[in-house]
Design a protein around this motif. Structure first.
Motif, PDB file in Angstrom:
ATOM      1  N   HIS A   1       0.826  -1.220   0.000  1.00 18.58           N
ATOM      2  CA  HIS A   1       0.000   0.000   0.000  1.00 18.58           C
ATOM      3  C   HIS A   1       0.858   1.268   0.000  1.00 18.58           C
ATOM      4  CE1 HIS A   1      -2.321   3.173   1.998  1.00 18.58           C
ATOM      5  NE2 HIS A   1      -1.511   3.074   3.026  1.00 18.58           N
ATOM      6  N   ALA A   2       1.892   1.304   0.868  1.00 23.07           N
ATOM      7  CA  ALA A   2       2.742   2.505   0.975  1.00 23.07           C
ATOM      8  C   ALA A   2       3.518   2.722  -0.320  1.00 23.07           C
ATOM      9  CB  ALA A   2       3.703   2.358   2.148  1.00 23.07           C
ATOM     10  N   GLU A   3       3.926   1.622  -0.931  1.00 25.24           N
ATOM     11  CA  GLU A   3       4.698   1.703  -2.182  1.00 25.24           C
ATOM     12  C   GLU A   3       3.823   2.277  -3.309  1.00 25.24           C
ATOM     13  OE1 GLU A   3       6.982  -1.342  -5.206  1.00 25.24           O
ATOM     14  OE2 GLU A   3       6.179  -2.156  -3.326  1.00 25.24           O
ATOM     15  N   VAL A   4       2.576   1.805  -3.390  1.00 27.34           N
ATOM     16  CA  VAL A   4       1.645   2.289  -4.429  1.00 27.34           C
ATOM     17  C   VAL A   4       1.349   3.768  -4.191  1.00 27.34           C
ATOM     18  CG1 VAL A   4      -0.641   1.991  -5.499  1.00 27.34           C
ATOM     19  CG2 VAL A   4       0.593  -0.011  -4.663  1.00 27.34           C
ATOM     20  N   ARG A   5       1.098   4.098  -2.936  1.00 26.33           N
ATOM     21  CA  ARG A   5       0.807   5.490  -2.563  1.00 26.33           C
ATOM     22  C   ARG A   5       1.964   6.408  -2.969  1.00 26.33           C
ATOM     23  NH1 ARG A   5      -1.732   8.797   1.464  1.00 26.33           N
ATOM     24  NH2 ARG A   5      -0.241  10.207   2.434  1.00 26.33           N
ATOM     25  N   GLY A   6       3.188   5.976  -2.634  1.00 29.98           N
ATOM     26  CA  GLY A   6       4.371   6.770  -2.985  1.00 29.98           C
ATOM     27  C   GLY A   6       4.518   6.910  -4.489  1.00 29.98           C
ATOM     28  N   TYR A   7       4.236   5.836  -5.215  1.00 35.16           N
ATOM     29  CA  TYR A   7       4.413   5.852  -6.680  1.00 35.16           C
ATOM     30  C   TYR A   7       3.453   6.841  -7.349  1.00 35.16           C
ATOM     31  CZ  TYR A   7       4.490   4.529 -11.558  1.00 35.16           C
ATOM     32  OH  TYR A   7       4.575   4.590 -12.930  1.00 35.16           O
ATOM     33  N   VAL A   8       2.156   6.773  -7.002  1.00 36.70           N
ATOM     34  CA  VAL A   8       1.178   7.611  -7.719  1.00 36.70           C
ATOM     35  C   VAL A   8       1.336   9.106  -7.384  1.00 36.70           C
ATOM     36  CG1 VAL A   8      -0.521   5.755  -7.889  1.00 36.70           C
ATOM     37  CG2 VAL A   8      -0.732   7.400  -6.042  1.00 36.70           C
ATOM     38  N   ARG A   9       1.967   9.411  -6.240  1.00 38.48           N
ATOM     39  CA  ARG A   9       2.151  10.820  -5.869  1.00 38.48           C
ATOM     40  C   ARG A   9       3.441  11.404  -6.443  1.00 38.48           C
ATOM     41  NH1 ARG A   9      -0.938  12.282  -0.685  1.00 38.48           N
ATOM     42  NH2 ARG A   9      -2.650  10.827  -0.824  1.00 38.48           N
ATOM     43  N   LYS A  10       4.268  10.572  -7.047  1.00 36.10           N
ATOM     44  CA  LYS A  10       5.536  11.079  -7.588  1.00 36.10           C
ATOM     45  C   LYS A  10       5.725  10.614  -9.026  1.00 36.10           C
ATOM     46  CE  LYS A  10       9.032  10.784  -4.503  1.00 36.10           C
ATOM     47  NZ  LYS A  10       9.841  10.246  -3.394  1.00 36.10           N
ATOM     48  N   LEU A  11       4.720  10.841  -9.861  1.00 35.17           N
ATOM     49  CA  LEU A  11       4.812  10.418 -11.262  1.00 35.17           C
ATOM     50  C   LEU A  11       5.838  11.296 -11.986  1.00 35.17           C
ATOM     51  CD1 LEU A  11       0.996  10.034 -12.102  1.00 35.17           C
ATOM     52  CD2 LEU A  11       2.593   8.230 -11.440  1.00 35.17           C
ATOM     53  N   CYS A  12       6.837  10.642 -12.615  1.00 26.69           N
ATOM     54  CA  CYS A  12       7.841  11.400 -13.369  1.00 26.69           C
ATOM     55  C   CYS A  12       7.462  11.311 -14.848  1.00 26.69           C
ATOM     56  CB  CYS A  12       9.231  10.803 -13.165  1.00 26.69           C
ATOM     57  SG  CYS A  12       9.727  10.901 -11.441  1.00 26.69           S
ATOM     58  N   VAL A  13       7.395  12.462 -15.492  1.00 25.96           N
ATOM     59  CA  VAL A  13       6.910  12.469 -16.877  1.00 25.96           C
ATOM     60  C   VAL A  13       7.790  13.322 -17.780  1.00 25.96           C
ATOM     61  CG1 VAL A  13       4.525  12.188 -16.091  1.00 25.96           C
ATOM     62  CG2 VAL A  13       5.360  14.486 -16.590  1.00 25.96           C
ATOM     63  N   ILE A  14       7.664  13.068 -19.085  1.00 20.29           N
ATOM     64  CA  ILE A  14       8.236  13.947 -20.108  1.00 20.29           C
ATOM     65  C   ILE A  14       7.084  14.851 -20.527  1.00 20.29           C
ATOM     66  CG2 ILE A  14       9.175  14.045 -22.455  1.00 20.29           C
ATOM     67  CD1 ILE A  14      10.277  11.145 -21.943  1.00 20.29           C
ATOM     68  N   ASP A  15       7.277  16.166 -20.440  1.00 20.88           N
ATOM     69  CA  ASP A  15       6.158  17.043 -20.811  1.00 20.88           C
ATOM     70  C   ASP A  15       6.427  17.801 -22.119  1.00 20.88           C
ATOM     71  OD1 ASP A  15       7.977  18.950 -19.961  1.00 20.88           O
ATOM     72  OD2 ASP A  15       6.603  19.997 -18.618  1.00 20.88           O
ATOM     73  N   ASN A  16       7.419  17.318 -22.878  1.00 22.62           N
ATOM     74  CA  ASN A  16       7.752  17.935 -24.157  1.00 22.62           C
ATOM     75  C   ASN A  16       7.165  17.058 -25.273  1.00 22.62           C
ATOM     76  OD1 ASN A  16       8.961  18.827 -26.507  1.00 22.62           O
ATOM     77  ND2 ASN A  16      10.975  19.134 -25.579  1.00 22.62           N
ATOM     78  N   GLN A  17       6.141  17.563 -25.953  1.00 27.76           N
ATOM     79  CA  GLN A  17       5.448  16.764 -26.979  1.00 27.76           C
ATOM     80  C   GLN A  17       6.392  16.375 -28.118  1.00 27.76           C
ATOM     81  OE1 GLN A  17       2.240  15.533 -26.713  1.00 27.76           O
ATOM     82  NE2 GLN A  17       2.623  14.411 -28.594  1.00 27.76           N
ATOM     83  N   ARG A  18       7.335  17.264 -28.456  1.00 28.54           N
ATOM     84  CA  ARG A  18       8.281  16.930 -29.555  1.00 28.54           C
ATOM     85  C   ARG A  18       9.119  15.708 -29.194  1.00 28.54           C
ATOM     86  NH1 ARG A  18       9.355  22.567 -30.121  1.00 28.54           N
ATOM     87  NH2 ARG A  18      11.311  22.348 -29.000  1.00 28.54           N
ATOM     88  N   THR A  19       9.584  15.681 -27.930  1.00 25.72           N
ATOM     89  CA  THR A  19      10.391  14.533 -27.468  1.00 25.72           C
ATOM     90  C   THR A  19       9.558  13.259 -27.510  1.00 25.72           C
ATOM     91  OG1 THR A  19      11.568  16.030 -25.979  1.00 25.72           O
ATOM     92  CG2 THR A  19      11.787  13.682 -25.517  1.00 25.72           C
TER      93      THR A  19
END
Length: 508
Positions: free
Chosen positions: A477-495
């Protein structure tokens, strides 16, 4: 439906139903209480209400004069209690509002000894005054570590960000060094640059720039309010002299991840992921004050207020959408990509089950992003059952007939609901831009009603606490909670598009 602010207040006081309790809904009065800040500031409202409370009765018998006084006072008290309930903690930021409540409480306590009909209001008003004065005493400015770093503060339960709060803000220089400043949440661009100049002991005129991961520069105005909450997901705040503006380049960490996180989250159950996402979204949604929707629509500059909680909630929608695209575009193996699409469709289905329409739409919109939707080989291998689910989910996003499919879905769901926020904001903007606020110098109250209706839809969504029947949280549960609150993303559409073409080159 138009009138001067004073006449509108008089109208609502005169036509107010006296047979209802101040906590019962009264749509007409509620519209006024919610919208008055657009055309009548609290200081003016408090003054007018106090004058109404002490209004002198017209000539008549003692009985008639007594009845007139009681009616006037009850009406003012009814409206004041509704007003305090809607403004909640915002009242603590306005000394005039608190002074008014304290004076009103003093007057009612005295008057209720003679006018028995006012007795009911004394304990309720006392509770409101006590609550706010205690909050003000406790109001030591808490420092909010920036909401946008992937720090552990993300794992704490979200608290509303208030105008009186301070934040620690990282501001970068053109050589990628940074300075951390402490500023008020509603700080203007000018206040941020002067704090940076002070910290760097620099007398130069500095520009405040929002630099996106794609290298796009937006120079913020000195008068812009609450500049920290306008940053894009991987955007950073820079301060530099004008001659260095063209030399600004994104920081390496703005690029986002170079490898997907599927190996972590493919082991987590889709239902657990959707549940933890919904818990987090509900926290963010609960922090949004109704007035932030107004400030967002009419422009927060005219109110000098922050919309930070709303900005964070909108940012979350964008983040979930980009998470889907990022994970798919960073997944080099075809069979794994098919598994990913299945996983996202399952998470979306559970989000819908938990009435989290905001993340449900974010996931589906992520899957329909061009960088994902063009991956023909991947979609071809998706089992037909999942294709059918996806088609059904996509049809809910159909914008035709003013998003009729979505609106019908919402009417059939009982609260608690996390609504599709971008559409609600679009509705409010449409009402605002399509109608004048003032007609011949008089308030167009019909427009106020239209906007209040949309805000009431938000209120309805939150009218019940979020507490779905869900399987007991699993061991991770703690692992899932930590994961969904720290989503790392690429926000550059060209990339993302470049990565997509690497996975499946154009078919000749």
């Amino acid at each position: 439906m138009t009138g001067t602010p004073e006449k509108i207040l008089d109208h609502f006081l005169e036509t107010m139903r006296m047979d209802t309790h101040h906590s019962d809904p009264d749509p007409a009065v509620d519209d006024f209480v919610l919208m008055h800040c657009v055309f009548m500031p609290n200081s003016q409202l408090c003054q007018l209400l106090m004058a109404q409370y002490h209004a002198v009765a017209p000539p008549g018998s003692e009985q008639e004069r007594m009845e007139y006084a009681v009616t006037c006072k009850r009406r003012v008290l009814n409206l004041a209690m509704r007003w305090a309930a809607v403004h909640t903690y915002y009242l603590q930021e306005e000394p005039a509002a608190l002074t008014f409540l304290e004076e009103l409480y003093g007057s009612v306590s005295n008057d209720s000894r003679i006018l028995r009909a006012l007795k009911d209001f004394v304990p309720d008003l006392e509770k409101v005054v006590k609550l706010h004065s205690e909050e003000v005493k406790l109001g030591k400015q808490k420092v909010l570590l920036r909401q946008f770093s992937n720090g552990d503060e993300r794992l704490a339960k979200k608290q509303p960000i208030r105008n009186g709060d301070d934040i620690l803000l990282k501001v970068y220089c053109s050589d990628h060094t940074y300075t951390t400043i402490r500023v008020a949440v509603a700080a203007t661009g000018r206040e941020v640059t002067s704090a940076v100049g002070e910290k760097l002991a620099s007398n130069e005129d500095l520009l405040l720039v929002h630099l996106s991961s794609a290298g796009e520069k937006q120079v913020l105005k000195p008068s812009d309010v609450s500049v920290f909450s306008t940053l894009s997901i991987n955007g950073r705040m820079f301060a530099c002299p004008r001659d260095q503006l063209n030399a600004l380049t994104p920081l390496p960490d703005q690029e986002g991840p170079s490898a997907g996180s599927m190996s972590s989250f493919e082991l987590m159950s889709s239902k657990d992921l959707a549940y933890q996402m919904t818990l987090y979204d509900w926290e963010l949604f609960s922090c949004v004050h109704e007035h932030e929707l107004l400030y967002h629509t009419f422009g927060r500059l005219s109110f000098r207020r922050t919309t930070a909680n709303l900005d964070l909630f909108i940012r979350r929608f964008n983040q979930v959408q980009l998470w889907v695209v990022t994970e798919v575009c960073l997944c080099g193996q075809l069979s794994k990509r098919v598994q990913l699409l299945k996983k996202f469709i399952k998470i979306a289905a559970h989000c819908r089950e938990f009435k989290n329409l905001n993340s449900f739409f974010a996931i589906i919109m992520g899957m329909s992003n061009p960088a994902v939707s063009r991956l023909t080989l991947t979609w071809e291998k998706l089992p037909s059952k999942f294709k059918k689910f996806y088609a059904e989910f996509e049809s809910m996003m159909d914008p035709s007939r003013n998003h009729r499919a979505y609106r019908l879905t919402v009417t059939k769901i009982e609260p608690a609901i996390i609504p599709f926020m971008p559409l609600l904001l679009k509705d409010m903007t449409f009402s605002h831009e399509g109608n004048k606020t003032f007609i011949d110098n008089m308030v167009n109250f019909e427009k106020m009603r239209m906007i209040a209706n949309t805000i009431r839809a938000v209120r309805h969504c939150r009218s019940q606490p979020f507490n779905p029947e869900v399987c007991q949280p699993n061991k991770n549960h703690a692992e899932v909670r930590g994961y969904v609150r720290k989503l790392c993303v690429i926000d550059n559409q060209r990339t993302l598009t470049t990565l997509s073409y690497r996975l499946e080159p154009r078919r000749t």
